[in-house]
Design an enzyme around this catalytic site. Structure first.
Site, PDB file in Angstrom:
ATOM      1  N   ARG A   1      22.269 -14.548  22.315  1.00  0.00           N
ATOM      2  CA  ARG A   1      23.220 -13.584  22.907  1.00  0.00           C
ATOM      3  C   ARG A   1      24.380 -14.361  23.521  1.00  0.00           C
ATOM      4  O   ARG A   1      25.526 -13.954  23.470  1.00  0.00           O
ATOM      5  CB  ARG A   1      22.542 -12.695  23.958  1.00  0.00           C
ATOM      6  CG  ARG A   1      23.552 -11.794  24.654  1.00  0.00           C
ATOM      7  CD  ARG A   1      22.999 -10.678  25.525  1.00  0.00           C
ATOM      8  NE  ARG A   1      21.651 -10.807  25.990  1.00  0.00           N
ATOM      9  CZ  ARG A   1      21.258 -11.588  27.012  1.00  0.00           C
ATOM     10  NH1 ARG A   1      22.149 -12.300  27.687  1.00  0.00           N
ATOM     11  NH2 ARG A   1      19.996 -11.641  27.346  1.00  0.00           N
TER      12      ARG A   1
ATOM     13  N   TYR B   1      43.853   5.621  18.898  1.00  0.00           N
ATOM     14  CA  TYR B   1      42.670   5.858  18.066  1.00  0.00           C
ATOM     15  C   TYR B   1      41.704   6.820  18.791  1.00  0.00           C
ATOM     16  O   TYR B   1      41.476   6.653  20.002  1.00  0.00           O
ATOM     17  CB  TYR B   1      41.999   4.506  17.791  1.00  0.00           C
ATOM     18  CG  TYR B   1      40.674   4.607  17.077  1.00  0.00           C
ATOM     19  CD1 TYR B   1      40.610   5.034  15.755  1.00  0.00           C
ATOM     20  CD2 TYR B   1      39.485   4.287  17.718  1.00  0.00           C
ATOM     21  CE1 TYR B   1      39.399   5.132  15.104  1.00  0.00           C
ATOM     22  CE2 TYR B   1      38.267   4.380  17.065  1.00  0.00           C
ATOM     23  CZ  TYR B   1      38.230   4.806  15.758  1.00  0.00           C
ATOM     24  OH  TYR B   1      37.027   4.907  15.124  1.00  0.00           O
TER      25      TYR B   1
ATOM     26  N   ASP C   1      46.108  -3.183  20.792  1.00  0.00           N
ATOM     27  CA  ASP C   1      45.173  -2.988  19.681  1.00  0.00           C
ATOM     28  C   ASP C   1      45.954  -3.303  18.411  1.00  0.00           C
ATOM     29  O   ASP C   1      46.813  -2.533  17.982  1.00  0.00           O
ATOM     30  CB  ASP C   1      44.660  -1.541  19.697  1.00  0.00           C
ATOM     31  CG  ASP C   1      43.645  -1.265  18.591  1.00  0.00           C
ATOM     32  OD1 ASP C   1      43.647  -1.999  17.577  1.00  0.00           O
ATOM     33  OD2 ASP C   1      42.874  -0.303  18.725  1.00  0.00           O
TER      34      ASP C   1
ATOM     35  N   LYS D   1      38.147  -3.412   9.916  1.00  0.00           N
ATOM     36  CA  LYS D   1      39.244  -2.948   9.066  1.00  0.00           C
ATOM     37  C   LYS D   1      39.818  -4.122   8.260  1.00  0.00           C
ATOM     38  O   LYS D   1      39.140  -4.661   7.421  1.00  0.00           O
ATOM     39  CB  LYS D   1      40.288  -2.243   9.931  1.00  0.00           C
ATOM     40  CG  LYS D   1      39.689  -1.296  10.997  1.00  0.00           C
ATOM     41  CD  LYS D   1      39.025  -0.069  10.422  1.00  0.00           C
ATOM     42  CE  LYS D   1      38.200   0.732  11.429  1.00  0.00           C
ATOM     43  NZ  LYS D   1      38.892   1.187  12.605  1.00  0.00           N
TER      44      LYS D   1
HETATM   45  C1  LIG Z   1      38.514   1.693  13.917  1.00  0.00           C
HETATM   46  C2  LIG Z   1      39.409   1.432  15.058  1.00  0.00           C
HETATM   47  C3  LIG Z   1      38.881   1.129  16.319  1.00  0.00           C
HETATM   48  C4  LIG Z   1      37.403   1.114  16.593  1.00  0.00           C
HETATM   49  O1  LIG Z   1      36.752   0.066  15.962  1.00  0.00           O
HETATM   50  P1  LIG Z   1      35.221   0.131  15.442  1.00  0.00           P
HETATM   51  O2  LIG Z   1      35.044  -1.175  14.782  1.00  0.00           O
HETATM   52  O3  LIG Z   1      35.108   1.304  14.530  1.00  0.00           O
HETATM   53  O4  LIG Z   1      34.376   0.305  16.665  1.00  0.00           O
HETATM   54  C5  LIG Z   1      39.782   0.851  17.331  1.00  0.00           C
HETATM   55  N1  LIG Z   1      41.120   0.891  17.127  1.00  0.00           N
HETATM   56  C6  LIG Z   1      41.656   1.202  15.931  1.00  0.00           C
HETATM   57  C7  LIG Z   1      43.137   1.230  15.772  1.00  0.00           C
HETATM   58  C8  LIG Z   1      40.828   1.489  14.860  1.00  0.00           C
HETATM   59  O5  LIG Z   1      41.367   1.820  13.677  1.00  0.00           O
END
Ligand SMILES: *Cc1c(COP(=O)(O)O)cnc(C)c1O
Length: 381
Positions: free
Chosen positions: A46, A98, A170, A195
């Protein structure tokens, strides 16, 4: 080192024991000690894992940060950032955020006395009137999801820093290939590595990149204390995905620019949202702070009509109807009922997120096939 070299080499070294070019998957929960407390820097997985560490070093280099901390998902990464705050603190977030980020801020952290305001930051100067004595963190996305609004990151970070407030960007939609927020003044950068970084729709993963040692230590403390760590196989998959980030994102940008132009000229499409279009309100800022306009395109069929959308969404062949984005395959989605279903309609409508909005994650397939697919799907209208 330039970014095309960094994705392959930064922080990554052949395994010293075997010469293995690919970072091994250290599938272990613990490490042998020769005497109590005498070990090789690894005690329990961890806290430390060599596969994860290699990925963290690579990501820190890509975003020009001091260090990075990896998590089991993008939302787990966000959770760790928010856990550095305390009850009574306030977050000012962009309103086009998001859906899962909105839900975490509002429902989870709101319950623990961390309040969030969701405000329009299309004009960065707007931020000034929303920062108060309790404000501790500014939360922005650019381009935003799903309206692809562009936020002037440098201007936002400057206003926040003058007020002694940190900014987290983000950067999931842009990727470090197109935009490096720390260079523009951000303190923290978040990615849903699920992504573009992973890029192959086969893993859920998240990361926080920190500008300073102090923030890095604070987030690492939460990673170890709360424990939302990713597994070593998942870290390996992200490392592998990143090696082609520049190639994939470049092709996705080229395809998206052509698709945006095609949709713009289509009689059934009311409005196209893409920062690469010269008439897009964020175009000039995007040109200034990004090295390309990204692979995401949204468009509106008009009349707030979800039924029209359904017909198109059921008809595409290469554009798979699915949540998520940033993979090699093209995806199509209906934000109002899918990714942004957790945001109340009156909140959504403020940013133009109607029931007739469709979002595309443009992949790296052949452009003629992709346009042909959209053309035949739009014929049902
Ligand atoms: C998908 C996404 C998230 C969340 O991420 P996860 O890996 O699904 O927890 C946060 N911000 C944006 C812009 C996203 O597209």
């Amino acid at each position: 080192m330039k970014i095309e070299t960094k994705v392959i080499h930064a922080g990554i070294h052949p395994d010293p024991q075997t010469g293995s070019v690919m970072t091994p998957i250290y599938q272990t929960s613990t490490y042998a000690q020769s005497s109590p407390g005498v070990h090789q820097g690894y005690e329990y997985a961890r806290t430390q894992n060599p596969t994860r560490e290699t990925l963290e070093n690579n990501l820190a280099a890509l975003e020009n940060g001091y260090g990075s901390v990896c998590f089991g998902s993008g939302l787990a990464a966000m959770d760790a950032i928010l856990k550095t705050l305390k009850s009574g603190d306030e977050v000012v977030s962009i309103n086009d955020v998001y859906g899962g980020s909105y839900r975490q801020l509002k429902v989870i952290f709101g319950k623990f006395g961390i309040e969030s305001k969701f405000v329009d930051l299309s004009d960065a100067q707007n931020l000034k009137k929303h920062i108060g004595p309790k404000t501790k963190l500014i939360w922005v996305e650019s381009p935003t999801n799903p309206m692809l609004q562009i936020v002037d990151i440098e201007a936002i970070c400057k206003i926040a820093a003058e007020a002694g407030v940190k900014t987290c960007v983000d950067n999931t939609f842009a990727t470090p290939f197109l935009q490096t927020p720390i260079d523009l003044g951000a303190d923290l950068v978040l990615h849903s590595a699920t992504k573009y970084l992973g890029g192959h729709s086969d893993v859920v993963h998240g990361v926080v990149i920190c500008k300073t040692k102090e923030d890095h230590e604070a987030i690492k403390f939460v990673q170890n204390a709360s424990g939302a760590v990713p597994g070593p196989l998942d870290c390996f998959l992200i490392l592998r995905g990143i090696k082609t980030l520049h190639l994939r994102v470049q092709r996705a940008c080229e395809n998206a620019e052509k698709i945006a132009a095609f949709l713009q000229g289509h009689p059934k499409v009311e409005k196209v949202y893409y920062p690469g279009l010269p008439e897009n309100p964020g175009h000039q800022i995007a040109k200034k702070q990004m090295r390309g306009f990204g692979g995401m395109v949204s468009f509106d069929l008009g009349n707030d009509d979800a039924e029209l959308c359904r017909k198109v969404l059921e008809k595409t062949k290469y554009f798979l109807l699915a949540e998520s984005l940033g993979g090699v395959e093209s995806l199509i989605g209906h934000p109002a009922s899918m990714t942004h279903g957790s945001i109340p309609k009156e909140e959504r409508m403020k940013t133009g997120l109607t029931d007739s909005l469709i979002r595309l994650s443009v992949g790296v397939e052949n452009i003629d096939d992709l346009i042909g697919d959209l053309e035949q799907a739009l014929e049902v209208l």
